[in-house]
Motif scaffolding. Structure first.
Motif, PDB file in Angstrom:
ATOM      1  N   HIS A   1       8.609  17.300  10.560  1.00 63.08           N
ATOM      2  CA  HIS A   1       9.471  16.127  10.489  1.00 63.08           C
ATOM      3  C   HIS A   1      10.051  16.090   9.078  1.00 63.08           C
ATOM      4  O   HIS A   1       9.339  16.314   8.104  1.00 63.08           O
ATOM      5  CB  HIS A   1       8.682  14.850  10.764  1.00 63.08           C
ATOM      6  CG  HIS A   1       8.016  14.826  12.103  1.00 63.08           C
ATOM      7  ND1 HIS A   1       8.607  14.281  13.226  1.00 63.08           N
ATOM      8  CD2 HIS A   1       6.805  15.297  12.500  1.00 63.08           C
ATOM      9  CE1 HIS A   1       7.793  14.416  14.253  1.00 63.08           C
ATOM     10  NE2 HIS A   1       6.686  15.023  13.848  1.00 63.08           N
ATOM     11  N   TRP A   2      11.350  15.771   8.968  1.00 65.20           N
ATOM     12  CA  TRP A   2      12.011  15.831   7.663  1.00 65.20           C
ATOM     13  C   TRP A   2      12.274  14.429   7.126  1.00 65.20           C
ATOM     14  O   TRP A   2      12.822  13.580   7.816  1.00 65.20           O
ATOM     15  CB  TRP A   2      13.322  16.608   7.775  1.00 65.20           C
ATOM     16  CG  TRP A   2      13.095  18.033   8.189  1.00 65.20           C
ATOM     17  CD1 TRP A   2      13.097  18.521   9.458  1.00 65.20           C
ATOM     18  CD2 TRP A   2      12.783  19.134   7.327  1.00 65.20           C
ATOM     19  NE1 TRP A   2      12.815  19.871   9.451  1.00 65.20           N
ATOM     20  CE2 TRP A   2      12.626  20.280   8.156  1.00 65.20           C
ATOM     21  CE3 TRP A   2      12.658  19.282   5.946  1.00 65.20           C
ATOM     22  CZ2 TRP A   2      12.325  21.534   7.639  1.00 65.20           C
ATOM     23  CZ3 TRP A   2      12.357  20.530   5.432  1.00 65.20           C
ATOM     24  CH2 TRP A   2      12.187  21.637   6.272  1.00 65.20           C
ATOM     25  N   ASN A   3      11.817  14.213   5.880  1.00 60.98           N
ATOM     26  CA  ASN A   3      12.106  12.966   5.156  1.00 60.98           C
ATOM     27  C   ASN A   3      11.624  11.719   5.898  1.00 60.98           C
ATOM     28  O   ASN A   3      12.347  10.721   6.003  1.00 60.98           O
ATOM     29  CB  ASN A   3      13.611  12.850   4.865  1.00 60.98           C
ATOM     30  CG  ASN A   3      14.131  14.023   4.043  1.00 60.98           C
ATOM     31  OD1 ASN A   3      13.673  14.259   2.943  1.00 60.98           O
ATOM     32  ND2 ASN A   3      15.057  14.767   4.611  1.00 60.98           N
ATOM     33  N   VAL A   4      10.396  11.784   6.423  1.00 59.58           N
ATOM     34  CA  VAL A   4       9.802  10.612   7.061  1.00 59.58           C
ATOM     35  C   VAL A   4       8.778   9.995   6.117  1.00 59.58           C
ATOM     36  O   VAL A   4       8.257  10.657   5.218  1.00 59.58           O
ATOM     37  CB  VAL A   4       9.136  10.977   8.412  1.00 59.58           C
ATOM     38  CG1 VAL A   4      10.182  11.410   9.428  1.00 59.58           C
ATOM     39  CG2 VAL A   4       8.070  12.056   8.233  1.00 59.58           C
TER      40      VAL A   4
ATOM     41  N   ASP B   1      -1.140   5.244   5.346  1.00 58.39           N
ATOM     42  CA  ASP B   1      -2.546   5.392   5.731  1.00 58.39           C
ATOM     43  C   ASP B   1      -2.880   4.445   6.874  1.00 58.39           C
ATOM     44  O   ASP B   1      -2.002   3.763   7.426  1.00 58.39           O
ATOM     45  CB  ASP B   1      -3.465   5.179   4.525  1.00 58.39           C
ATOM     46  CG  ASP B   1      -3.358   3.774   3.938  1.00 58.39           C
ATOM     47  OD1 ASP B   1      -2.877   2.854   4.643  1.00 58.39           O
ATOM     48  OD2 ASP B   1      -3.759   3.587   2.772  1.00 58.39           O
ATOM     49  N   ALA B   2      -4.159   4.384   7.237  1.00 60.57           N
ATOM     50  CA  ALA B   2      -4.577   3.589   8.396  1.00 60.57           C
ATOM     51  C   ALA B   2      -4.306   2.100   8.214  1.00 60.57           C
ATOM     52  O   ALA B   2      -4.147   1.365   9.196  1.00 60.57           O
ATOM     53  CB  ALA B   2      -6.066   3.824   8.656  1.00 60.57           C
ATOM     54  N   THR B   3      -4.220   1.651   6.966  1.00 56.08           N
ATOM     55  CA  THR B   3      -3.982   0.233   6.708  1.00 56.08           C
ATOM     56  C   THR B   3      -2.485  -0.096   6.640  1.00 56.08           C
ATOM     57  O   THR B   3      -2.113  -1.251   6.481  1.00 56.08           O
ATOM     58  CB  THR B   3      -4.635  -0.194   5.382  1.00 56.08           C
ATOM     59  OG1 THR B   3      -3.959   0.456   4.284  1.00 56.08           O
ATOM     60  CG2 THR B   3      -6.110   0.176   5.364  1.00 56.08           C
ATOM     61  N   GLY B   4      -1.641   0.936   6.727  1.00 54.74           N
ATOM     62  CA  GLY B   4      -0.205   0.728   6.630  1.00 54.74           C
ATOM     63  C   GLY B   4       0.347   0.905   5.231  1.00 54.74           C
ATOM     64  O   GLY B   4       1.550   0.732   5.002  1.00 54.74           O
TER      65      GLY B   4
ATOM     66  N   ILE C   1       2.241   6.112   1.518  1.00 56.64           N
ATOM     67  CA  ILE C   1       1.700   7.178   0.684  1.00 56.64           C
ATOM     68  C   ILE C   1       2.815   8.004   0.049  1.00 56.64           C
ATOM     69  O   ILE C   1       2.807   8.298  -1.141  1.00 56.64           O
ATOM     70  CB  ILE C   1       0.795   8.110   1.517  1.00 56.64           C
ATOM     71  CG1 ILE C   1      -0.363   7.318   2.123  1.00 56.64           C
ATOM     72  CG2 ILE C   1       0.277   9.267   0.662  1.00 56.64           C
ATOM     73  CD1 ILE C   1      -1.139   8.101   3.161  1.00 56.64           C
ATOM     74  N   GLY C   2       3.782   8.375   0.856  1.00 62.20           N
ATOM     75  CA  GLY C   2       4.853   9.208   0.330  1.00 62.20           C
ATOM     76  C   GLY C   2       5.908   9.489   1.378  1.00 62.20           C
ATOM     77  O   GLY C   2       5.797   9.083   2.543  1.00 62.20           O
ATOM     78  N   ARG C   3       6.922  10.203   0.957  1.00 62.04           N
ATOM     79  CA  ARG C   3       8.017  10.611   1.832  1.00 62.04           C
ATOM     80  C   ARG C   3       8.291  12.087   1.576  1.00 62.04           C
ATOM     81  O   ARG C   3       9.202  12.448   0.848  1.00 62.04           O
ATOM     82  CB  ARG C   3       9.268   9.760   1.541  1.00 62.04           C
ATOM     83  CG  ARG C   3      10.466  10.025   2.465  1.00 62.04           C
ATOM     84  CD  ARG C   3      11.559   9.016   2.126  1.00 62.04           C
ATOM     85  NE  ARG C   3      12.759   9.209   2.938  1.00 62.04           N
ATOM     86  CZ  ARG C   3      13.808   9.941   2.553  1.00 62.04           C
ATOM     87  NH1 ARG C   3      13.798  10.540   1.366  1.00 62.04           N
ATOM     88  NH2 ARG C   3      14.863  10.067   3.328  1.00 62.04           N
ATOM     89  N   PRO C   4       7.477  12.974   2.163  1.00 64.74           N
ATOM     90  CA  PRO C   4       7.627  14.399   1.885  1.00 64.74           C
ATOM     91  C   PRO C   4       8.933  14.951   2.437  1.00 64.74           C
ATOM     92  O   PRO C   4       9.492  14.422   3.402  1.00 64.74           O
ATOM     93  CB  PRO C   4       6.421  15.027   2.582  1.00 64.74           C
ATOM     94  CG  PRO C   4       6.074  14.062   3.662  1.00 64.74           C
ATOM     95  CD  PRO C   4       6.386  12.701   3.109  1.00 64.74           C
TER      96      PRO C   4
ATOM     97  N   ARG D   1      -0.233   8.367   9.321  1.00 63.36           N
ATOM     98  CA  ARG D   1       0.744   8.360  10.404  1.00 63.36           C
ATOM     99  C   ARG D   1       2.155   8.198   9.858  1.00 63.36           C
ATOM    100  O   ARG D   1       2.358   7.754   8.721  1.00 63.36           O
ATOM    101  CB  ARG D   1       0.439   7.216  11.393  1.00 63.36           C
ATOM    102  CG  ARG D   1       0.418   5.851  10.756  1.00 63.36           C
ATOM    103  CD  ARG D   1      -0.159   4.780  11.669  1.00 63.36           C
ATOM    104  NE  ARG D   1      -0.316   3.503  11.004  1.00 63.36           N
ATOM    105  CZ  ARG D   1       0.604   2.557  10.918  1.00 63.36           C
ATOM    106  NH1 ARG D   1       1.797   2.759  11.517  1.00 63.36           N
ATOM    107  NH2 ARG D   1       0.392   1.421  10.311  1.00 63.36           N
ATOM    108  N   ILE D   2       3.110   8.561  10.680  1.00 64.31           N
ATOM    109  CA  ILE D   2       4.526   8.356  10.348  1.00 64.31           C
ATOM    110  C   ILE D   2       4.872   6.894  10.620  1.00 64.31           C
ATOM    111  O   ILE D   2       4.492   6.332  11.653  1.00 64.31           O
ATOM    112  CB  ILE D   2       5.415   9.269  11.195  1.00 64.31           C
ATOM    113  CG1 ILE D   2       5.116  10.740  10.896  1.00 64.31           C
ATOM    114  CG2 ILE D   2       6.885   8.976  10.952  1.00 64.31           C
ATOM    115  CD1 ILE D   2       5.837  11.715  11.826  1.00 64.31           C
ATOM    116  N   VAL D   3       5.597   6.283   9.700  1.00 63.34           N
ATOM    117  CA  VAL D   3       6.010   4.888   9.902  1.00 63.34           C
ATOM    118  C   VAL D   3       7.523   4.803   9.706  1.00 63.34           C
ATOM    119  O   VAL D   3       8.138   5.586   8.973  1.00 63.34           O
ATOM    120  CB  VAL D   3       5.303   3.928   8.916  1.00 63.34           C
ATOM    121  CG1 VAL D   3       3.814   3.894   9.198  1.00 63.34           C
ATOM    122  CG2 VAL D   3       5.572   4.320   7.479  1.00 63.34           C
TER     123      VAL D   3
END
Length: 304
Positions: A206-209, A213-216, A219-222, A299-301
């Motif tokens: 997935h690009w630029n997602v 973490d589990a709490t929402g 973390i980052g946008r790799p 997860r992805i958000v």
């Protein structure tokens, strides 16, 4: 008429034979022979010294040769806009008949594009200059670098480039292909990363997602995220970010990745370009290592 007076009537020492004739110099060509005090720049255009002309003198001579209403476009216009375009040719657009020679490209344009004055020269918009410069290129990488630089420096938008390519379609296949590819990427480096990813055929990234973490907590946008194994791929270089502050955030970003149990592959754009096989091996090994350990609870958000 004395040479000082001729120079005063010239533009940076460049003058037309028509102007010379009106000043009493009916035949300047003997003075333009090898060893003479002047030199011929183009048909009907003379430089009033025999040394190497400056770039501004070359541009002045090209515009004088092209005639009234001529404007700069292509690589030279790109450089006037502060863009890193290659190419020694001088490309000008004119409202009437066109005739160039050598490194002078004279092209008729109807209607004539809008222009602005930069460093005393009439120059087309950055978008038109980029499109016309790409028309003279054969390398997709060279065209991509110029298009991406124009967008990243804020000289034009992808939309304005597409509009210019649609309006002026002759010879624009390369730039249209580049724009299509960059439409799916945020930089030249990301384009190269996408091509490498397709070649090595790992699980689909997935690009630029955004990753949380589990709490929402974000973390980052790799640049690329392999969700099935929890692997992030970052293409890190100041030159390939829109904002230099992005580079300064690299360290705390990596700390967040580590705290969440995310493996990260960091790649410099230069290695991606010059050593793609080595980068491919690193990515494969990291993907294998990520798959061998429990997937982190991330997860992805969707962006807010």
């Amino acid at each position: 008429m004395r040479i000082e007076q001729l120079r005063e009537r010239s533009d940076l020492g460049v003058i037309s034979t028509t102007a010379l004739k009106s000043l009493g110099v009916a035949n300047p060509w003997p003075k333009c022979r090898p060893g003479g005090p002047w030199q011929r720049m183009h048909a009907g255009v003379v430089l009033l010294h025999n040394g190497p002309p400056t770039r501004d003198q070359q541009v002045t001579a090209a515009l004088l040769r092209a005639g009234p209403g001529a404007v700069l476009t292509g690589a030279e216009a790109c450089r006037r806009h502060g863009l890193p375009a290659r190419g020694s040719e001088i490309h000008v657009l004119v409202p009437g008949s066109a005739r160039g020679s050598g490194t002078l490209i004279v092209e008729r344009a109807s209607p004539m594009p809008r222009s602005t004055t930069i460093d005393g020269f009439p120059v087309v918009s950055a978008a038109r200059a980029v499109v016309d410069a790409c028309r003279q290129m054969r390398s997709a990488d060279e065209a991509t670098a110029l298009v991406a630089a124009a967008i990243q420096k804020g000289r034009c938008t992808p939309g304005s480039l597409r509009e210019e390519a649609r309006t002026n379609r002759y010879g624009t296949k390369l730039v249209r292909e580049v724009l299509k590819e960059l439409g799916r990427a945020e930089s030249v480096a990301e384009r190269d990363a996408r091509m490498l990813s397709r070649r090595i055929r790992l699980t689909k990234p997935h690009w630029n997602v955004q990753i949380a973490d589990a709490t929402g907590q974000l973390i980052g946008r790799p640049d690329a995220w392999f969700d099935d194994v929890g692997l992030a791929w970052e293409i890190d270089s100041r030159a390939f970010h829109y904002d230099p502050r992005d580079y300064e955030r690299t360290l705390p970003r990596n700390i967040r990745y580590a705290a969440a149990g995310i493996l990260v592959v960091q790649t410099l754009p230069t290695r991606l370009r010059d050593q793609p096989d080595a980068v491919a091996a690193e990515l494969r090994n990291a993907h294998q290592a990520a798959a061998a350990r429990p997937r982190p609870a991330v997860r992805i958000v969707e962006p807010p």
